[in-house]
Design a protein around this motif. Structure first.
Motif, PDB file in Angstrom:
ATOM      1  N   UNK A   1      -3.683   4.217  -9.254  1.00 39.71           N
ATOM      2  CA  UNK A   1      -3.553   2.990  -8.469  1.00 39.71           C
ATOM      3  C   UNK A   1      -3.321   3.323  -6.999  1.00 39.71           C
ATOM      4  N   UNK A   2      -3.843   2.486  -6.113  1.00 35.66           N
ATOM      5  CA  UNK A   2      -3.656   2.675  -4.679  1.00 35.66           C
ATOM      6  C   UNK A   2      -2.945   1.499  -4.021  1.00 35.66           C
ATOM      7  N   UNK A   3      -2.885   0.357  -4.691  1.00 33.89           N
ATOM      8  CA  UNK A   3      -2.262  -0.825  -4.114  1.00 33.89           C
ATOM      9  C   UNK A   3      -1.568  -1.628  -5.215  1.00 33.89           C
TER      10      UNK A   3
ATOM     11  N   UNK B   1       1.063   5.504 -11.649  1.00 35.75           N
ATOM     12  CA  UNK B   1       0.538   4.400 -12.432  1.00 35.75           C
ATOM     13  C   UNK B   1      -0.978   4.350 -12.266  1.00 35.75           C
ATOM     14  N   UNK B   2      -1.635   3.834 -13.293  1.00 37.23           N
ATOM     15  CA  UNK B   2      -3.099   3.805 -13.280  1.00 37.23           C
ATOM     16  C   UNK B   2      -3.599   2.403 -12.960  1.00 37.23           C
TER      17      UNK B   2
ATOM     18  N   UNK C   1       0.805  -1.217   0.000  1.00 33.95           N
ATOM     19  CA  UNK C   1       0.000   0.000   0.000  1.00 33.95           C
ATOM     20  C   UNK C   1       0.846   1.279   0.000  1.00 33.95           C
ATOM     21  N   UNK C   2       2.146   1.165   0.234  1.00 29.79           N
ATOM     22  CA  UNK C   2       2.997   2.343   0.246  1.00 29.79           C
ATOM     23  C   UNK C   2       2.973   3.019  -1.129  1.00 29.79           C
ATOM     24  N   UNK C   3       2.605   4.287  -1.148  1.00 31.61           N
ATOM     25  CA  UNK C   3       2.394   5.000  -2.420  1.00 31.61           C
ATOM     26  C   UNK C   3       3.661   5.043  -3.272  1.00 31.61           C
ATOM     27  N   UNK C   4       4.824   5.161  -2.636  1.00 36.01           N
ATOM     28  CA  UNK C   4       6.082   5.216  -3.389  1.00 36.01           C
ATOM     29  C   UNK C   4       6.299   3.899  -4.134  1.00 36.01           C
ATOM     30  N   UNK C   5       6.057   2.775  -3.441  1.00 33.33           N
ATOM     31  CA  UNK C   5       6.236   1.474  -4.068  1.00 33.33           C
ATOM     32  C   UNK C   5       5.176   1.205  -5.129  1.00 33.33           C
TER      33      UNK C   5
ATOM     34  N   UNK D   1       8.457   3.348 -10.911  1.00 31.94           N
ATOM     35  CA  UNK D   1       8.589   3.042 -12.332  1.00 31.94           C
ATOM     36  C   UNK D   1       7.657   3.833 -13.217  1.00 31.94           C
ATOM     37  N   UNK D   2       6.848   4.722 -12.616  1.00 28.01           N
ATOM     38  CA  UNK D   2       5.923   5.523 -13.415  1.00 28.01           C
ATOM     39  C   UNK D   2       6.686   6.533 -14.266  1.00 28.01           C
TER      40      UNK D   2
END
Length: 266
Positions: free
Chosen positions: A169-171, A156-157, A140-144, A148-149
């Motif tokens: 994307x959230x997860x 990322x979507x 769930x960490x937003x950075x992870x 790669x975006x």
């Protein structure tokens, strides 16, 4: 951890946390989790959480037994290949193949309606049935999630949203057995998307059966000379689908890459 004012607040917190972990709250005894993972801090202080260890132990302990309609995974041998298949439990059966008159407490086996199999269903001993949730890891960490975006948006979507207007994307969902991953919004972080991700290695393996069988017959072929077209093709296959490479061939390829790196460094 901070306190929570009432049993109702604790219950809502448990449900919210289960959902965030990708779990179906209906599959758990919420009251049991509350008893084991939270404690009464006394008048005026509300309830407090024990610890992460208590939480994980309670979640494992109070997951309800399989039920009709649960999405699960079974392992099948298809044309000599081991495949993960996901499907829904349609009914429970006795050791002799008969059906129970009522809902059994400890059923012998389950009849699972498979999503992608010619015969559509299998009767499988219950100890060979795996809850779909057990096959995945959720980050769930937003950075992870957005690592790669590209582009100015830097995100990322969701791959489960209908196009052309997906949500961020959230997860990130990772298939533990293969490392195959996808990213989803909270709304589409559901069993349907997990099963789609879990079936992806099966379709990949079916499309790459020739390469897999070649490496089973002769693992060393992947270490062939740089000008060997067949060896190069196998190495390209291994780079794209590392989770499909037979174990011995994977070991040899790892050694080959180390040797190549050493030669370049020298």
């Amino acid at each position: 951890m901070s306190g929570y004012g009432s049993k109702r607040a604790v219950r809502e917190l448990i449900i919210e946390t289960l959902e965030k972990e990708g779990r179906n709250p209906h599959a758990y005894n919420i009251a049991g989790i509350m008893r084991d993972a939270f404690y009464d801090r006394g008048p005026g202080h509300g309830y407090g959480a024990e610890s992460e260890e208590h939480w994980h132990a309670a979640v494992k302990k109070y997951r309800r037994a399989f039920g009709v309609g649960d999405l699960v995974r079974v392992v099948l041998e298809v044309d000599g290949q081991t495949e993960f298949h996901y499907g829904t439990i349609a009914q429970f059966r006795k050791a002799n193949g008969g059906s129970y008159r009522a809902t059994p407490v400890k059923p012998h086996s389950a009849y699972v309606e498979l999503e992608h199999q010619a015969s559509y269903g299998r009767t499988v001993p219950l100890d060979e049935v795996t809850p779909i949730l057990d096959d995945f890891e959720f980050i769930w960490d937003a950075v992870e999630v957005h690592r790669g975006a590209f582009g100015p948006a830097g995100m990322l979507w969701c791959m489960g949203c209908p196009r052309p207007y997906p949500k961020p994307a959230e997860v990130k969902v990772v298939h533990k057995a293969t490392g195959v991953k996808t990213q989803l919004c909270k709304e589409h972080n559901d069993e349907e998307q997990w099963a789609r991700l879990g079936h992806r290695p099966m379709w990949d393996a079916r499309g790459c059966r020739e390469e897999i069988q070649a490496l089973v017959r002769n693992p060393g072929e992947i270490t062939g000379p740089a000008d060997d077209a067949d060896a190069c093709a196998l190495r390209q296959f291994a780079d794209v689908f590392p989770y499909l490479v037979p174990e011995k061939a994977a070991e040899l390829y790892a050694q080959w890459k180390e040797n190549q790196s050493a030669q370049v460094a020298a």
